[in-house]
Structures are given as structure tokens and as C-alpha cells.
Design a protein around this motif. Sequence first.
Motif, PDB file in Angstrom:
ATOM      1  N   GLY A  59      52.647  18.822  81.625  1.00 31.91           N
ATOM      2  CA  GLY A  59      51.902  17.996  80.507  1.00 31.91           C
ATOM      3  C   GLY A  59      50.856  17.143  81.293  1.00 31.91           C
ATOM      4  O   GLY A  59      49.916  16.834  80.579  1.00 31.91           O
ATOM      5  N   VAL A  60      51.214  16.575  82.441  1.00 31.30           N
ATOM      6  CA  VAL A  60      50.207  15.801  83.167  1.00 31.30           C
ATOM      7  C   VAL A  60      49.142  16.571  83.653  1.00 31.30           C
ATOM      8  O   VAL A  60      47.846  16.182  83.437  1.00 31.30           O
ATOM      9  N   ALA A  61      49.190  17.749  83.822  1.00 27.37           N
ATOM     10  CA  ALA A  61      48.224  18.941  84.073  1.00 27.37           C
ATOM     11  C   ALA A  61      47.151  19.288  83.071  1.00 27.37           C
ATOM     12  O   ALA A  61      46.068  19.159  82.960  1.00 27.37           O
ATOM     13  N   ASP A  62      47.670  19.364  81.749  1.00 27.61           N
ATOM     14  CA  ASP A  62      47.290  19.502  80.616  1.00 27.61           C
ATOM     15  C   ASP A  62      46.177  18.406  80.278  1.00 27.61           C
ATOM     16  O   ASP A  62      45.153  18.311  79.732  1.00 27.61           O
ATOM     17  N   LYS A  71      37.297  22.294  82.893  1.00 26.78           N
ATOM     18  CA  LYS A  71      36.559  22.823  83.952  1.00 26.78           C
ATOM     19  C   LYS A  71      37.788  23.265  85.089  1.00 26.78           C
ATOM     20  O   LYS A  71      37.182  23.464  86.008  1.00 26.78           O
ATOM     21  N   ASN A  72      38.984  23.524  84.789  1.00 29.72           N
ATOM     22  CA  ASN A  72      40.018  23.689  85.830  1.00 29.72           C
ATOM     23  C   ASN A  72      40.425  22.707  87.019  1.00 29.72           C
ATOM     24  O   ASN A  72      41.215  22.793  87.484  1.00 29.72           O
ATOM     25  N   LYS A  73      39.564  21.615  86.861  1.00 39.24           N
ATOM     26  CA  LYS A  73      39.492  20.598  88.000  1.00 39.24           C
ATOM     27  C   LYS A  73      41.047  19.858  87.716  1.00 39.24           C
ATOM     28  O   LYS A  73      41.623  19.489  88.682  1.00 39.24           O
ATOM     29  N   GLY A  74      41.351  19.270  86.332  1.00 42.74           N
ATOM     30  CA  GLY A  74      42.550  18.811  86.387  1.00 42.74           C
ATOM     31  C   GLY A  74      43.685  19.311  86.873  1.00 42.74           C
ATOM     32  O   GLY A  74      44.531  18.904  87.550  1.00 42.74           O
ATOM     33  N   PHE A 220      41.330  26.183  96.752  1.00 39.89           N
ATOM     34  CA  PHE A 220      41.178  25.544  95.479  1.00 39.89           C
ATOM     35  C   PHE A 220      39.947  24.960  95.440  1.00 39.89           C
ATOM     36  O   PHE A 220      39.416  24.847  94.316  1.00 39.89           O
ATOM     37  N   TYR A 221      39.301  24.464  96.364  1.00 37.51           N
ATOM     38  CA  TYR A 221      37.908  23.942  96.515  1.00 37.51           C
ATOM     39  C   TYR A 221      36.974  24.892  95.975  1.00 37.51           C
ATOM     40  O   TYR A 221      36.022  24.502  95.025  1.00 37.51           O
ATOM     41  N   LEU A 222      36.939  26.035  96.492  1.00 39.91           N
ATOM     42  CA  LEU A 222      35.955  27.114  96.288  1.00 39.91           C
ATOM     43  C   LEU A 222      36.084  27.519  94.657  1.00 39.91           C
ATOM     44  O   LEU A 222      35.137  27.791  93.916  1.00 39.91           O
ATOM     45  N   TYR A 223      37.283  27.487  94.325  1.00 35.41           N
ATOM     46  CA  TYR A 223      37.677  28.116  92.864  1.00 35.41           C
ATOM     47  C   TYR A 223      37.129  26.791  91.932  1.00 35.41           C
ATOM     48  O   TYR A 223      36.495  27.200  90.958  1.00 35.41           O
ATOM     49  N   ALA A 224      37.400  25.632  92.427  1.00 36.07           N
ATOM     50  CA  ALA A 224      37.062  24.674  91.336  1.00 36.07           C
ATOM     51  C   ALA A 224      35.515  24.493  91.501  1.00 36.07           C
ATOM     52  O   ALA A 224      34.981  24.366  90.322  1.00 36.07           O
TER      53      ALA A 224
END
Length: 505
Positions: A59-62, A71-74, A220-224
Motif C-alpha cells: 500500500g505504501v508503494a502504491d 513513473k515507477n519512482k515510488g 534501480f537508478y538506470l531503470y528509474a
Amino acid sequence: MMRPRVLYFAVFVFFSLSGGRFTATFLEHELRFTESWMVSGAMAVELLSSTLFSSWLGGVADSWEASKGGKNKGRLLVMTFGMLLSTIATLLHSLGSAWMHLNTEHTGNGFSNISEISVNSTDYPSSQPSVSMPILAYHLFLRALFAMGKAGIMPVLDGLTLAQLEREGRDRQEYGKERVYGAVSWGIAHILFGPAIDFFGYKTLYATIILSFTGCMITFYLYAKASSPNSNEYIGVIEVADSVDLADEKKCSEEVIAAIKQTQKETREYQSITSSEEDDFFGNGADSANDENSKEKLTLSLITSLLLEKAPILNVSYIICLFSLYIGMSVVESLIFLYFEFLGGSNTMCGFTVSVTVLFELPLFHFAPDVLKWLGSPVSMLQWGCLAYIVRVIGYSLIPQSHPYWVLILEPLHGITIAFALTSSVAVVDSWVPKGYEASGQGLLSMIRGLGMFVGFCVAGYIDDRTLYRVLAAIVTVGVSILGIGRYYSTPKPKKELFSYTAIR
């Protein structure tokens, strides 16, 4: 845009090199949990902690995802914090291990401290615990922290994948094609990790978890960065679009004008989202979520109402079957290497068994949508996965000692179980929850999994060796039978004709 498969590959390398299937033997040899109840108790504490926090972290992630513009950052930020917590907790185990060694040097009481015994020794004292209660409690606390961090990774990653598939207009049943890359890295890492442990010992884990954590942070950094539009490119587009004299629209085609207006709209919307935060993955950002982005929390009562809304008997029986399967999976996923050691296997052989499993997982995950369509429903898929598990563990209980490599014949069945069960459960749970609650739904799935595995570890603390696997086979048999009954009563029956041909005659 990068595919979620890149994240699965990196995350499963981390899971493997932070212990993976070797976690039980790590606890036994490095931390000296020489009693079966210690190992199973530590695993139970770990999974109980994961169960308690998985749904909440989903829930926190959503919520964070909605506040950061989707944009997937959260979700990636929650995964980062979770992985950092798991890494720190694992490294702190070394302090407890060092304390035992120091205590041994000062006491010098032979077997009064287990750290004097060789790593490969089986001559553990059976009349007293290998560690003192304070040290045991310390390690159990760290396992709870490790699980808490892990709970913020997998459910969130599954939710991220499902959401991205939907944004791209792809079938969510293609989840298996992304998840298969995690199976690849899981197998590769284990087949390398086993010989490393045989050569360097279990302290190797402290180095490998640092390396894998670093690799995940870079990924993770490159994906974000790849998921978010480049702000400089957008600024350039705005300047070009604004320089067009829209008064001369007659000179331009309608398609060009429409494209320019749409570009202006999208880029200004993007700027309004990112203006309050740094365009950096690790930026804190302000809580700039608007009221319209606030979402109702997916509470237990709401989940219950969703389950009972349609086909309640089938939904409840599905949960019972999945619960029973994970009772059995707790042992074969976390404690099986202890049984392989009992049969006479080495760490290298244990790592090789994982690669054999992955070889069969790969095509199953890749063709999961096709298999699901062929079987007709996720329920059938779960039933076949349970059947493969039952055959496998009964076979384990029949293997004689000094013949550990016979387990390789049965290992492909684990690939069928894990691929079918995971694909089926992800599809079913995703159909239960509404759009925007993907991570919450996968958190629910993780909670069911955690509760089942917790019960399995409790059973493993009292039953050992061959009898354990026969009992687990019976439990899963009961669960899949309940699912079959629920499916039978939930399937619409053809209506009987009021007047049969014979009655008319």
C-alpha cells in the motif's frame, strides 16, 4: 523504456547471494543453529515478519507511486529502502558470530561454545543449545528485519510489472515472460554460490550481499531514469512547439497542428508533476500529491467483500489450496538443503539442483500465458502445480542415504510447481483487486504465502527427515482436494429439461 525483466534479474541475484536456498545451512554452520527447532524457528520468525509488513508496504508503494506521477519512482524507492534494510540486517549477523568466537577464546570450555566446532562437523552437542539465548534472540531479531526489507521488494516489483504491462497495452498474463528472468539469475547465482561456499566458507555471504546490493542500486537508478522522460528533451520540444505560429494554421496540416498541441499539453503536464521534486531517483521530493490522487486503503474488509462478490466458494477454496501448498513449499524452498546434507550432498550439488529446477522453469514461465489458455483457467494450473509437488516430496522420502544425486530426477517437478503456482496466483489475485491496487493485491498474495510457510516451519520444527515430507504431501493433497470440491460446486451446471423425451412419450 527498460523492461521489468531487468529488475527481476537483479533482484533475484540479490536474493540468491544474500542466502537464498543456503539460508538454512548458513544458520546452521555460520550462526550455529544446530537444533532443528532453531533453524525452523528463525525461518518462521522471518516469514511472520514478512507477512505482517508485505500488504502494508504494498500500500505504501502504491501511495508513493501515485504521489510521484506514476513513473515507477515510488515503487522503486520502496524497493530500495527494503533492500537496504535486508542488507544491513544480514551484515549485522557477523557481529553475533564474532561475539561467539571471542567468548570461546575467553572461556575455553571445549564444547561449551559451539563456535569451537568445525564448520563441516556434524558432532554437535545434542544436550544443550549451541548459542546462548541473548545471541539467539539477537539473530532472530535480525532475521525479522531482513524479512521486513524483503517484504518491500517482491510484492512491489510484481505490482510494478503488472502496472507497466497495462500501461503498455499488453496482456497481464505476460507477467511470466518478465518473471522468467528472475529464475535465470536465481539458477546462475546458486550454481556459482555453492562452490564458493565449499571453498571459502559461509562468511562469503557477507561479501556477496554487498556486491549484489550495489548492483541492484545501479539497476534501480538506470531503470528509474529510463522510465522518466528526459527533461532537457521536453524543454527543447516545448521551445520548438511554442515557436510555431499557430496563427498560420492554414499553412500546416491538421495532423501537424494536432501533434504540436498534444506535445505542448503532455510536456507541460510532465513539468507540473516534476516541478516540485528533483529529477533524480534518490531525490526526496515534497508530498505534492493532489486530493484526486489520494486512494482508499485496501483494507481487510474491502478484500473480503471483493472475494465474496463473485464465486465465493471457489475463491475461498482457492485460498485454502494455495495456503496448503505454501505450507509444503516452505520446506522445499528453505530447508531442503538440510535434507540434501542428510542424504550426503555437498554445497556444490545443492547449487546444481537449483540450476536443474531453473532449466524447467524457463520455458514454463515464458509460455505461461499459452499454458494458462490451454489449461482453461488458473484453477487448473494450480491443481497441476500441487500434483507435481506431491509426487516430488514423496519421491524425496524414498531416496536412500549416500545417493543424494537421485534428487536431480525429481527437481524438474519443482519447476512445474513454482511456475504454475506463481503464474496462477498472480493472475487470480490481480483479478480480485481494482485497477491501481496492483502492489496491494500482490501484498495480499505475499501474506497468504507467508502465513502458509510460517505454519510449514512450525511443522518442520517437530518432524524431521523423511516423515516430514510425507506429512507435507498429505497436507497439500487435502488442500487440492478442497479446491476440486469448490470448483465443482462453483461450476454452472446445465439445467435439466423440464420435459424429457421419454416423459413426453
